[in-house]
Design an enzyme around this catalytic site. Sequence first.
Site, PDB file in Angstrom:
ATOM      1  N   HIS A  97       0.795  -1.229   0.000  1.00 51.59           N
ATOM      2  CA  HIS A  97       0.000   0.000   0.000  1.00 51.59           C
ATOM      3  C   HIS A  97       0.827   1.279   0.000  1.00 51.59           C
ATOM      4  O   HIS A  97       0.263   2.366  -0.014  1.00 51.59           O
ATOM      5  CB  HIS A  97      -0.954   0.014   1.202  1.00 51.59           C
ATOM      6  CG  HIS A  97      -2.255  -0.635   0.907  1.00 51.59           C
ATOM      7  ND1 HIS A  97      -2.906  -0.488  -0.304  1.00 51.59           N
ATOM      8  CD2 HIS A  97      -3.057  -1.429   1.652  1.00 51.59           C
ATOM      9  CE1 HIS A  97      -4.034  -1.164  -0.283  1.00 51.59           C
ATOM     10  NE2 HIS A  97      -4.161  -1.759   0.896  1.00 51.59           N
ATOM     11  N   ASP A 121      -5.116   4.361  10.838  1.00 53.79           N
ATOM     12  CA  ASP A 121      -6.567   4.455  10.601  1.00 53.79           C
ATOM     13  C   ASP A 121      -7.079   3.220   9.866  1.00 53.79           C
ATOM     14  O   ASP A 121      -8.156   2.720  10.118  1.00 53.79           O
ATOM     15  CB  ASP A 121      -6.894   5.668   9.715  1.00 53.79           C
ATOM     16  CG  ASP A 121      -6.625   6.969  10.445  1.00 53.79           C
ATOM     17  OD1 ASP A 121      -6.298   6.920  11.640  1.00 53.79           O
ATOM     18  OD2 ASP A 121      -6.750   8.017   9.805  1.00 53.79           O
ATOM     19  N   GLU A 171      -7.513  12.995  16.512  1.00 51.43           N
ATOM     20  CA  GLU A 171      -6.862  13.100  15.205  1.00 51.43           C
ATOM     21  C   GLU A 171      -7.458  14.282  14.464  1.00 51.43           C
ATOM     22  O   GLU A 171      -8.673  14.493  14.497  1.00 51.43           O
ATOM     23  CB  GLU A 171      -7.057  11.805  14.410  1.00 51.43           C
ATOM     24  CG  GLU A 171      -6.272  11.808  13.113  1.00 51.43           C
ATOM     25  CD  GLU A 171      -6.217  10.415  12.480  1.00 51.43           C
ATOM     26  OE1 GLU A 171      -5.245   9.681  12.737  1.00 51.43           O
ATOM     27  OE2 GLU A 171      -7.137  10.059  11.753  1.00 51.43           O
TER      28      GLU A 171
HETATM   29  C1  LIG Z   1      -5.941   3.523   2.919  1.00 53.58           C
HETATM   30  C2  LIG Z   1      -4.651   3.769   3.644  1.00 53.58           C
HETATM   31  C3  LIG Z   1      -4.676   4.383   4.878  1.00 53.58           C
HETATM   32  C4  LIG Z   1      -3.493   4.604   5.586  1.00 53.58           C
HETATM   33  N1  LIG Z   1      -3.566   5.174   6.807  1.00 53.58           N
HETATM   34  C5  LIG Z   1      -2.446   5.355   7.518  1.00 53.58           C
HETATM   35  C6  LIG Z   1      -2.511   5.886   8.827  1.00 53.58           C
HETATM   36  O1  LIG Z   1      -3.562   6.200   9.345  1.00 53.58           O
HETATM   37  N2  LIG Z   1      -1.338   6.030   9.498  1.00 53.58           N
HETATM   38  C7  LIG Z   1      -0.122   5.682   8.946  1.00 53.58           C
HETATM   39  O2  LIG Z   1       0.895   5.818   9.618  1.00 53.58           O
HETATM   40  N3  LIG Z   1      -0.047   5.199   7.695  1.00 53.58           N
HETATM   41  C8  LIG Z   1      -1.166   5.032   6.982  1.00 53.58           C
HETATM   42  N4  LIG Z   1      -1.087   4.520   5.713  1.00 53.58           N
HETATM   43  C9  LIG Z   1       0.242   4.332   5.116  1.00 53.58           C
HETATM   44  C10 LIG Z   1       0.790   2.960   5.463  1.00 53.58           C
HETATM   45  O3  LIG Z   1       1.135   2.872   6.825  1.00 53.58           O
HETATM   46  C11 LIG Z   1       2.069   2.694   4.677  1.00 53.58           C
HETATM   47  O4  LIG Z   1       1.814   2.861   3.304  1.00 53.58           O
HETATM   48  C12 LIG Z   1       2.571   1.281   4.959  1.00 53.58           C
HETATM   49  O5  LIG Z   1       3.907   1.182   4.541  1.00 53.58           O
HETATM   50  C13 LIG Z   1       1.751   0.289   4.217  1.00 53.58           C
HETATM   51  O6  LIG Z   1       1.953  -0.996   4.762  1.00 53.58           O
HETATM   52  P1  LIG Z   1       2.033  -2.230   3.790  1.00 53.58           P
HETATM   53  O7  LIG Z   1       1.881  -3.440   4.619  1.00 53.58           O
HETATM   54  O8  LIG Z   1       1.117  -2.081   2.634  1.00 53.58           O
HETATM   55  O9  LIG Z   1       3.569  -2.087   3.351  1.00 53.58           O
HETATM   56  P2  LIG Z   1       4.230  -1.985   1.901  1.00 53.58           P
HETATM   57  O10 LIG Z   1       3.676  -0.825   1.160  1.00 53.58           O
HETATM   58  O11 LIG Z   1       4.174  -3.296   1.220  1.00 53.58           O
HETATM   59  O12 LIG Z   1       5.737  -1.682   2.324  1.00 53.58           O
HETATM   60  C14 LIG Z   1       6.093  -0.425   2.853  1.00 53.58           C
HETATM   61  C15 LIG Z   1       7.589  -0.346   3.109  1.00 53.58           C
HETATM   62  O13 LIG Z   1       7.943  -1.238   4.140  1.00 53.58           O
HETATM   63  C16 LIG Z   1       8.870  -2.223   3.690  1.00 53.58           C
HETATM   64  N5  LIG Z   1       8.480  -3.478   4.313  1.00 53.58           N
HETATM   65  C17 LIG Z   1       7.312  -4.154   4.179  1.00 53.58           C
HETATM   66  N6  LIG Z   1       7.307  -5.245   4.964  1.00 53.58           N
HETATM   67  C18 LIG Z   1       8.508  -5.274   5.591  1.00 53.58           C
HETATM   68  C19 LIG Z   1       9.127  -6.156   6.512  1.00 53.58           C
HETATM   69  N7  LIG Z   1       8.481  -7.239   6.975  1.00 53.58           N
HETATM   70  N8  LIG Z   1      10.375  -5.861   6.933  1.00 53.58           N
HETATM   71  C20 LIG Z   1      11.032  -4.779   6.510  1.00 53.58           C
HETATM   72  N9  LIG Z   1      10.501  -3.903   5.622  1.00 53.58           N
HETATM   73  C21 LIG Z   1       9.257  -4.143   5.182  1.00 53.58           C
HETATM   74  C22 LIG Z   1       8.742  -2.247   2.173  1.00 53.58           C
HETATM   75  O14 LIG Z   1       9.919  -2.668   1.540  1.00 53.58           O
HETATM   76  C23 LIG Z   1       8.424  -0.769   1.900  1.00 53.58           C
HETATM   77  O15 LIG Z   1       9.602   0.001   1.902  1.00 53.58           O
HETATM   78  C24 LIG Z   1      -2.254   4.248   5.004  1.00 53.58           C
HETATM   79  C25 LIG Z   1      -2.209   3.638   3.742  1.00 53.58           C
HETATM   80  C26 LIG Z   1      -3.409   3.368   3.087  1.00 53.58           C
HETATM   81  C27 LIG Z   1      -3.354   2.676   1.763  1.00 53.58           C
END
Ligand SMILES: Cc1cc2nc3c(=O)[nH]c(=O)nc-3n(C[C@H](O)[C@H](O)[C@H](O)COP(=O)(O)OP(=O)(O)OC[C@H]3O[C@@H](n4cnc5c(N)ncnc54)[C@H](O)[C@@H]3O)c2cc1C
Length: 280
Positions: free
Chosen positions: A37, A99, A210
Amino acid sequence: MAVMYPKSVSDIATTIKHIWHMGHSSHLTVAARGHGHSLQGQSQTHGGIVIKMESLKVPEMQIHVGNSSPYVDVSGGELWINILHETLKYGLAPRSWTDYLHLTVGGTLSNAGVSGQAFKHGPQISNVQQLEIVTGTGEVVNCSEKQNEELFQSVLGGLGQFGIITRARILLEPAPSMVKWIRVLYSDFTEFTRDQERLISEENAFDYIEGFVIINRTGLLNNWRSSFNPQDPVQASHFKSDGKTLFCLELAKYFNFQQINIVNQVGHQELILKCNVSIN
Ligand SMILES: Cc1cc2nc3c(=O)[nH]c(=O)nc-3n(C[C@H](O)[C@H](O)[C@H](O)COP(=O)(O)OP(=O)(O)OC[C@H]3O[C@@H](n4cnc5c(N)ncnc54)[C@H](O)[C@@H]3O)c2cc1C
């Protein structure tokens, strides 16, 4: 070039160790992917290997119900929504959230994990006791504030650049049985930030605070009507906001069933007045 679906921590460690031994000249890179994401391709790698962390189902989620500080051990690929469902079975929940909950533990701990509880508990990265990491050389290392602290502090908020999180120990707290949820809308930015700062500095005022900005151009405004009491359409009809930028404070107060009368005494209207809402 390839997507890897690890079934064990050693699948990840072996792969990374192999790439490390190939040396710089191979130009082969690796990226962990959580739920994918992040918005700028952070969980991709050009011509390299993407490690799809959600397929790592070990360790199985283990909840430790201690008297003083309960915690849960989870895989780095676990979704926060699953952690919530499991911990609620024990009347517990993580202390700090995002969130949106369909994000992985590794994905948000690589950033920060910020939401309305951060003013009280800090972001998610401040509520982790221990991590298991596969380092860039393919070693599997445990780390915490007391053990390999530099690695621990680097990985938390480290954008996936300091190792791969394969396990995390997340602190829990008793889950509230009831929540009073309030939205306060503002058209004046100064009033909005003044109230927000006042509320976060008041002790025990709210459990969740928030603030956010709404640009009224997407038709989402109808959603804001739900901020008003449905029994009070008159109040909602006074709210004129077409074309305006609005500011919103979202607040929640946790309580249990015995406190329901006390919480209702501080009713919706009173809270809105207390927060100096501007609805014109
Ligand atoms: C609808 C929506 C709402 C959101 N709301 C919030 C919010 O309220 N607060 C907030 O803080 N963020 C929010 N986010 C942002 C979100 O926290 C970040 O985009 C987060 O990185 C997404 O997590 P993911 O599991 O999809 O990780 P990915 O997008 O798959 O990875 C993110 C990063 O982390 C690294 N990574 C992933 N897994 C690991 C692992 N196991 N070890 C080491 N590195 C790793 C990846 O290489 C990449 O650099 C939101 C995103 C969306 C889409």
